[in-house]
Design a protein around this motif. Structure first.
Motif, PDB file in Angstrom:
ATOM      1  N   PRO A 200       0.813  -1.227   0.000  1.00 38.04           N
ATOM      2  CA  PRO A 200       0.000   0.000   0.000  1.00 38.04           C
ATOM      3  C   PRO A 200       0.846   1.277   0.000  1.00 38.04           C
ATOM      4  N   ILE A 201       2.025   1.198   0.615  1.00 39.56           N
ATOM      5  CA  ILE A 201       2.925   2.355   0.642  1.00 39.56           C
ATOM      6  C   ILE A 201       3.352   2.703  -0.781  1.00 39.56           C
ATOM      7  N   ALA A 202       3.774   1.682  -1.529  1.00 36.63           N
ATOM      8  CA  ALA A 202       4.218   1.904  -2.901  1.00 36.63           C
ATOM      9  C   ALA A 202       3.065   2.327  -3.800  1.00 36.63           C
ATOM     10  N   GLN A 203       1.923   1.692  -3.639  1.00 30.27           N
ATOM     11  CA  GLN A 203       0.776   2.014  -4.493  1.00 30.27           C
ATOM     12  C   GLN A 203       0.329   3.464  -4.326  1.00 30.27           C
ATOM     13  N   ASN A 204       0.531   4.010  -3.133  1.00 32.65           N
ATOM     14  CA  ASN A 204       0.118   5.387  -2.851  1.00 32.65           C
ATOM     15  C   ASN A 204       1.291   6.367  -2.806  1.00 32.65           C
ATOM     16  N   ASP A 205       2.485   5.879  -3.160  1.00 30.60           N
ATOM     17  CA  ASP A 205       3.683   6.730  -3.202  1.00 30.60           C
ATOM     18  C   ASP A 205       3.899   7.519  -1.908  1.00 30.60           C
ATOM     19  N   VAL A 206       3.784   6.828  -0.776  1.00 28.16           N
ATOM     20  CA  VAL A 206       4.119   7.442   0.512  1.00 28.16           C
ATOM     21  C   VAL A 206       5.637   7.390   0.666  1.00 28.16           C
ATOM     22  N   ALA A 207       6.279   8.530   0.695  1.00 31.82           N
ATOM     23  CA  ALA A 207       7.739   8.570   0.833  1.00 31.82           C
ATOM     24  C   ALA A 207       8.146   8.088   2.227  1.00 31.82           C
ATOM     25  N   VAL A 208       9.238   7.335   2.320  1.00 33.19           N
ATOM     26  CA  VAL A 208       9.670   6.758   3.591  1.00 33.19           C
ATOM     27  C   VAL A 208      11.171   6.983   3.794  1.00 33.19           C
ATOM     28  N   TYR A 209      11.522   7.509   4.955  1.00 36.95           N
ATOM     29  CA  TYR A 209      12.920   7.666   5.362  1.00 36.95           C
ATOM     30  C   TYR A 209      13.153   6.748   6.561  1.00 36.95           C
ATOM     31  N   ILE A 210      14.104   5.820   6.435  1.00 36.26           N
ATOM     32  CA  ILE A 210      14.402   4.851   7.493  1.00 36.26           C
ATOM     33  C   ILE A 210      15.749   5.185   8.123  1.00 36.26           C
ATOM     34  N   PHE A 211      15.776   5.284   9.449  1.00 37.22           N
ATOM     35  CA  PHE A 211      17.013   5.596  10.186  1.00 37.22           C
ATOM     36  C   PHE A 211      17.194   4.552  11.281  1.00 37.22           C
ATOM     37  N   MET A 212      18.391   3.955  11.312  1.00 35.82           N
ATOM     38  CA  MET A 212      18.690   2.943  12.336  1.00 35.82           C
ATOM     39  C   MET A 212      20.198   2.890  12.562  1.00 35.82           C
ATOM     40  N   ALA A 213      20.616   2.841  13.818  1.00 38.34           N
ATOM     41  CA  ALA A 213      22.037   2.685  14.126  1.00 38.34           C
ATOM     42  C   ALA A 213      22.521   1.314  13.657  1.00 38.34           C
ATOM     43  N   GLU A 214      23.748   1.260  13.166  1.00 38.28           N
ATOM     44  CA  GLU A 214      24.322  -0.011  12.707  1.00 38.28           C
ATOM     45  C   GLU A 214      24.259  -1.070  13.798  1.00 38.28           C
ATOM     46  N   ASN A 215      24.507  -0.644  15.044  1.00 38.27           N
ATOM     47  CA  ASN A 215      24.514  -1.594  16.160  1.00 38.27           C
ATOM     48  C   ASN A 215      23.431  -1.277  17.186  1.00 38.27           C
ATOM     49  N   ASP A 216      22.252  -0.978  16.689  1.00 34.78           N
ATOM     50  CA  ASP A 216      21.097  -0.770  17.564  1.00 34.78           C
ATOM     51  C   ASP A 216      20.920  -2.007  18.455  1.00 34.78           C
ATOM     52  N   GLU A 217      20.955  -1.782  19.784  1.00 33.24           N
ATOM     53  CA  GLU A 217      20.950  -2.901  20.729  1.00 33.24           C
ATOM     54  C   GLU A 217      19.606  -3.623  20.780  1.00 33.24           C
ATOM     55  N   ARG A 233      11.243  -3.422  -3.296  1.00 26.19           N
ATOM     56  CA  ARG A 233      10.611  -4.428  -4.153  1.00 26.19           C
ATOM     57  C   ARG A 233       9.202  -4.003  -4.555  1.00 26.19           C
ATOM     58  N   ALA A 234       8.469  -3.441  -3.595  1.00 33.09           N
ATOM     59  CA  ALA A 234       7.088  -3.030  -3.875  1.00 33.09           C
ATOM     60  C   ALA A 234       7.049  -1.946  -4.947  1.00 33.09           C
ATOM     61  N   TRP A 235       8.000  -1.018  -4.910  1.00 36.69           N
ATOM     62  CA  TRP A 235       8.034   0.019  -5.945  1.00 36.69           C
ATOM     63  C   TRP A 235       8.518  -0.536  -7.290  1.00 36.69           C
ATOM     64  N   ARG A 236       9.421  -1.501  -7.241  1.00 32.72           N
ATOM     65  CA  ARG A 236       9.878  -2.105  -8.495  1.00 32.72           C
ATOM     66  C   ARG A 236       8.754  -2.888  -9.162  1.00 32.72           C
ATOM     67  N   GLU A 237       7.904  -3.504  -8.356  1.00 36.61           N
ATOM     68  CA  GLU A 237       6.740  -4.197  -8.913  1.00 36.61           C
ATOM     69  C   GLU A 237       5.786  -3.213  -9.577  1.00 36.61           C
ATOM     70  N   LYS A 238       5.878  -1.969  -9.185  1.00 36.35           N
ATOM     71  CA  LYS A 238       5.083  -0.900  -9.799  1.00 36.35           C
ATOM     72  C   LYS A 238       5.798  -0.353 -11.048  1.00 36.35           C
ATOM     73  N   VAL A 239       6.908  -0.993 -11.389  1.00 38.59           N
ATOM     74  CA  VAL A 239       7.742  -0.645 -12.550  1.00 38.59           C
ATOM     75  C   VAL A 239       8.319   0.757 -12.402  1.00 38.59           C
ATOM     76  N   TYR A 240       8.768   1.092 -11.184  1.00 34.71           N
ATOM     77  CA  TYR A 240       9.489   2.341 -10.952  1.00 34.71           C
ATOM     78  C   TYR A 240      10.983   2.090 -11.159  1.00 34.71           C
ATOM     79  N   THR A 241      11.663   3.087 -11.708  1.00 36.61           N
ATOM     80  CA  THR A 241      13.111   2.990 -11.882  1.00 36.61           C
ATOM     81  C   THR A 241      13.797   3.270 -10.551  1.00 36.61           C
ATOM     82  N   ASP A 242      15.094   2.924 -10.464  1.00 42.01           N
ATOM     83  CA  ASP A 242      15.853   3.206  -9.243  1.00 42.01           C
ATOM     84  C   ASP A 242      15.876   4.699  -8.937  1.00 42.01           C
ATOM     85  N   GLU A 243      15.922   5.510  -9.986  1.00 40.63           N
ATOM     86  CA  GLU A 243      15.929   6.966  -9.780  1.00 40.63           C
ATOM     87  C   GLU A 243      14.610   7.432  -9.170  1.00 40.63           C
ATOM     88  N   GLN A 244      13.515   6.910  -9.666  1.00 37.46           N
ATOM     89  CA  GLN A 244      12.210   7.261  -9.110  1.00 37.46           C
ATOM     90  C   GLN A 244      12.091   6.806  -7.658  1.00 37.46           C
TER      91      GLN A 244
END
Length: 290
Positions: A200-217, A233-244
């Motif tokens: 649903p995120i990809a279908q509705n183009d909800v932009a997502v920023y993910i932040f996580m420490a490399e060694n989050d305990e 993967r969900a956006w690629r199934e929508k046939v979006y390019t890597d740039e998009q």
């Protein structure tokens, strides 16, 4: 006999006057009390956009009587809030330690930088932070209901409604944005695991920023990479390019040095530092719903 009638009439008049005075005194006392009335989102006839609220800045420790029980929340209105304009809306949810555990916990999220940081940006933003009671579907439904309440009752730009969640708040908001992707333009997922659905995120183009420490305990960075790959993967199934996709999806996994150089050695709790980065916050605020 006549004297008795006159005396009775006088007593009756005095009694009525005393009763009226008492009633007026009760009314005056009630008006002098500061009573906050919260109207549920589904109620009709109340729309805060019709006039500017009397209170601005931080309005603390409110209660919305929602469909799944009471929702405890605080919010921020810009000091120059004007009901004739529209504003971006940020729904930001804290981690476990600032959730609702009864009156003693009320307002514990007010000094959280995940709430305050948005209020200190150059752009005027309406900011809401709830103290929910769990991080499952109930809390996700409550987050959605609170979002809809603010859209209905405040002067919100519907193309600029955003979500942010840290730790347990991220588990909640990842579900909320996937349950109602039509509401949100972008979502900031901080130091958490993804409990929502990717498609649903990809279908509705909800932009997502993910932040996580490399060694989050607590979660470990693998959960962040998994969420990133699932969304990709969900956006690629929508046939979006890597740039998009790169315009809609971002992943940041800082190493220990990033935190240590800032005097932080607890990497999960230290993940809150993401809210101090204006570049991240502005990445979110730059997104708009089509």
């Amino acid at each position: 006999m006549k004297k008795g009638v006159v005396l009775s009439a006088v007593i009756l008049i005095v009694s009525l006057l005393l009763t009226a005075c008492s009633a007026n005194q009760l009314i005056d006392n009630t008006e002098n009390n500061s009573i906050s009335v919260i109207v549920p989102a589904e109620s009709e006839g109340t729309n805060e956009t019709e006039k500017s609220p009397e209170k601005t800045d931080v309005i603390a420790e409110q209660i919305l009587n929602g469909n799944d029980g009471e929702i405890h929340y605080s919010y921020y209105l810009p000091k120059d809030y004007d009901g004739s304009k529209t504003y971006p809306l940020v729904m930001t949810m804290p981690g476990y330690g600032m959730m609702w555990f009864g009156e003693d916990s009320s307002g514990s999220n007010l000094e959280w930088n995940g709430f305050r940081a948005w209020t200190e940006l150059p752009e005027d933003v309406i900011v809401v932070s709830a103290q929910l009671t769990d991080w499952h579907e109930t809390s996700a439904r409550q987050a959605i209901e609170l979002t809809e309440y603010f859209i209905a009752n405040f002067s919100v730009d519907k193309s600029r409604v955003y979500a942010a969640g840290y730790s347990a708040g991220g588990e909640t908001m990842s579900q909320a944005v996937s349950m109602r992707p039509d509401l949100y333009a972008a979502y900031l997922h901080g130091a958490s695991q993804w409990d929502g659905i990717y498609e649903p995120i990809a279908q509705n183009d909800v932009a997502v920023y993910i932040f996580m420490a490399e060694n989050d305990e607590y979660y470990g960075s693998a959960k962040a990479r998994s969420a990133y790959e699932g969304l990709q993967r969900a956006w690629r199934e929508k046939v979006y390019t890597d740039e998009q996709i790169s315009k809609l999806l971002a992943l940041e996994i800082p190493d220990n040095e990033y935190f240590n150089s800032r005097g932080i050695y607890n990497y999960h709790g230290g993940g809150n530092i993401l809210f101090n980065d204006e570049n991240i916050l502005n990445w979110i605020l730059a997104k708009r719903k089509a």
